[in-house]
Design an enzyme around this catalytic site. Structure first.
Site, short mmCIF file in Angstrom:
data_model
loop_
_atom_site.label_atom_id
_atom_site.label_comp_id
_atom_site.label_asym_id
_atom_site.label_seq_id
_atom_site.Cartn_x
_atom_site.Cartn_y
_atom_site.Cartn_z
N THR A 413 137.68 -25.62 118.08
CA THR A 413 137.04 -25.30 116.81
C THR A 413 136.75 -23.80 116.63
O THR A 413 136.50 -23.36 115.51
CB THR A 413 135.73 -26.08 116.66
OG1 THR A 413 135.00 -26.00 117.90
CG2 THR A 413 136.01 -27.53 116.34
N GLU A 414 136.77 -23.05 117.71
CA GLU A 414 136.60 -21.59 117.65
C GLU A 414 137.33 -20.96 118.82
O GLU A 414 137.08 -21.33 119.97
CB GLU A 414 135.13 -21.17 117.72
CG GLU A 414 134.29 -21.50 116.52
CD GLU A 414 132.88 -20.94 116.63
OE1 GLU A 414 132.16 -20.97 115.62
OE2 GLU A 414 132.49 -20.47 117.72
N ASN A 415 138.20 -20.02 118.54
CA ASN A 415 138.82 -19.21 119.59
C ASN A 415 139.40 -17.97 118.93
O ASN A 415 140.18 -18.07 117.99
CB ASN A 415 139.91 -19.99 120.32
CG ASN A 415 140.59 -19.17 121.41
OD1 ASN A 415 141.78 -18.87 121.32
ND2 ASN A 415 139.85 -18.81 122.45
#
EC number: 3.2.1.21
Length: 585
Positions: A413-415
């Site tokens: 979901t976040e990178n």
């Protein structure tokens, strides 16, 4: 996020500790491997993300209520250069423009959050529902679906209604569980016929630790040793209640899924032959990701958290542990409340054992862990001081999730990676390298058997970066925040990420190297466009400041000198890149 300073000796020292409980994860295996050429499974979903407060702006428009971040960012000295998210990217007014960028990127999904105070200004549903807020998200969702982009929605990305903070103390108060459930239920009712992927919370670790332990984030409280644990306890209960609400009232009709997005850095033992370092490294991960994931998947906190915090609490003369406990009924209610797990990951730390005193005056989440964090000075760190590029840690974290929690369905979901420089360079070669290496480690994890279904690049746009304001940029697209229209310009990483999506991976070395070359060629043109816009903006500022007798020297520097230097730098870099490319050809 801290200002980019020292890349000296050993970055941040933090304190942590944990007992080993995952016999099936091999902590001594640290083969970093070489680049793997291959493709992702058919149907793998590629996306980009954002959050409401960071991108929407329109902080007081159309009936929106105050959030804790509205209030916190307006307090002098809380944010770098006293920036606020008042206007941010003006995403509230740019739905079609931004969806157009997503379509050009060929995104399969877009992750965004819904602002609680935009829908319910006080946070209490019975007070008032703001229909204009409902209308905004309806338009965003519909426009995404018209362009065949799947919306993935986060219900809470840190913007608690200020009224709830003032009346109840925010997430310190158990009443938040019911208020959040009513907000979530409203979202299911109004948007659930089109939303199939819901996440209750984004990175609750940051909400608890940075909001209620260190005070770096809103609401800015420093309740050392107790605040973060109480807040996390209520967040976990709130997550479970929302999952059950969806499961009993909406799932059969809407056929969606509810998960949570948990962030976690990887912790690698400094010495893989030293059992204490191995235990400390696992403790680091358990106190971070495991703090929330273990109750949700197994019904209770990690045993190592209960042991360490409980022991230190006794040594401090407390009658009960500073870590709250779940009743048997609560454990059963919380266990299994996750249809998919969102994983946010940016970086890695080396971890070693370090004992900390148990004095009550020095108790904190950090000292409870009994460990120290270190970094390798050779790790690249182009932006945020805390964010070093260590791709191999990503694969290890994903495999840890697989072994600890029964190989759940995972959406990354976040990178992503930031830059922190006075003159932003659109030819972001370091971000290309970061995305290339981290997505490749994710591909290796899938080959290991980890059940990863999608990846979300963080982030679509440059945006407000919490306590760092606009001093750090994570976007694939550069946003000119000094221009009231907030124009977007593609960085080189846009073209590179687009190629990964189109190929669903990495076909072969020659082709991937060609992607990089073409991305740099494209960004030199964007640099020239940006430089021209900078020139126009600077000229306007010169005229304004010349006619203002109260202009200070500092205003002259920030409004004229810096932009002029930036414009020259952008133009020179574009010329230099074109020269290099011609020589190469």
């Amino acid at each position: 996020m801290l200002p980019r300073c020292a890349i000296s000796v050993c970055h941040v020292f933090v304190l942590v500790l944990c007992l080993s409980s995952a016999e099936d994860f091999d902590w001594t295996k640290n083969d970093h491997g070489s680049f793997y050429y291959g493709t992702f499974p058919a149907g793998f979903s590629w996306g980009a993300g954002s959050s409401a407060y960071q991108t929407e702006g329109a902080w007081d428009k159309d009936g929106k209520g105050l959030s804790i971040w509205d209030v916190f960012s307006h307090k002098k000295g809380k944010i770098q250069q006293n920036d606020t998210g008042d206007s941010s990217c003006e995403g509230y007014h740019k739905i079609k423009d931004d969806v157009g960028l997503m379509k050009d990127l060929k995104l399969n999904h877009y992750r965004f959050s819904i602002s609680w105070p935009r829908l319910i200004p006080t946070g209490i549903k019975s007070d008032h529902i703001n229909e204009k807020g409902i209308q905004y998200y309806n338009e965003l969702i519909d426009h995404l679906l018209e362009n065949k982009i799947t919306p993935i929605v986060t219900l809470y990305h840190w913007d608690l209604p200020q009224f709830l903070q003032e009346r109840y103390g925010g997430w310190q108060n158990i009443s938040m569980v019911n208020h959040f459930n009513e907000f979530a239920n409203l979202c299911f009712e109004r948007f659930g016929n089109r939303i199939k992927y819901w996440m209750t919370f984004n990175n609750p670790w940051s909400v608890a630790v940075e909001g209620y332990e260190t005070g770096e984030h809103a609401p800015g409280l420093r309740l050392r040793g107790t605040g973060a644990y109480k807040v996390a306890h209520h967040i976990i209960k709130a997550h479970a209640k929302v999952w059950h609400t969806y499961d009993t009232q909406w799932r059969a009709k809407q056929k969606g899924m509810v998960g949570i997005s948990l962030s976690g850095d990887w912790g690698e033992p400094v010495d893989i032959t030293n059992q204490k370092d191995i235990e400390a490294a696992e403790r680091y991960v358990q106190f971070y990701l495991g703090w929330f994931a273990t109750p949700i998947f197994h019904g209770d906190y990690p045993q190592v958290m209960k042991d360490f915090i409980g022991r230190k609490s006794v040594q401090q003369g407390l009658g009960t542990s500073r870590l709250p406990s779940f009743s048997p009924q609560e454990k059963s209610y919380i266990k299994g409340t996750c249809d998919f797990l969102g994983v946010g990951h940016f970086t890695t730390r080396y971890i070693t054992q370090k004992n900390h005193p148990s004095a009550r005056s020095s108790s904190s989440y950090f000292t409870d862990r009994d460990l120290a964090e270190l970094v390798d000075p050779r790790w690249p760190d182009p932006g945020s001081e805390w964010l070093y590029s260590v791709p191999w840690g990503f694969r290890r974290l994903l495999n840890f999730v697989k072994s600890q929690y029964g190989n759940p369905m995972i959406y990354v979901t976040e990178n992503g990676v930031s830059e922190k420089m006075l003159c932003t360079e659109l030819c972001d070669d370091w971000r290309i390298q970061y995305f290339k290496d981290y997505t490749n480690e994710m591909l290796k994890a899938i080959k290991d058997g980890v059940n990863v279904k999608g990846y979300t690049a963080w982030s679509l746009l440059d945006k407000f970066e919490w306590d760092e304001g606009y001093s750090e940029r994570f976007g694939l697209y550069y946003v000119d925040f000094r221009n009231k229209n907030k124009p977007r310009y593609p960085k080189a990483s846009v073209q590179f990420y687009k190629r990964i999506i189109s190929s669903n991976g990495f076909p072969n070395q020659r082709e991937v190297e060609n992607w990089r070359r073409k991305a740099v060629e494209t960004c030199s043109t964007s640099n020239q466009l940006l430089a021209a816009e900078e020139q126009r903006s600077t000229a306007a500022n010169i005229l304004r400041l010349i006619h203002d007798p109260l202009t200070s020297h500092m205003e002259m520097v920030t409004e004229i000198v810096v932009p002029t230097v930036c414009t020259l730098s952008i133009l020179l870099s574009a010329v230099f890149l074109m020269f290099l490319l011609r020589r190469r050809n």
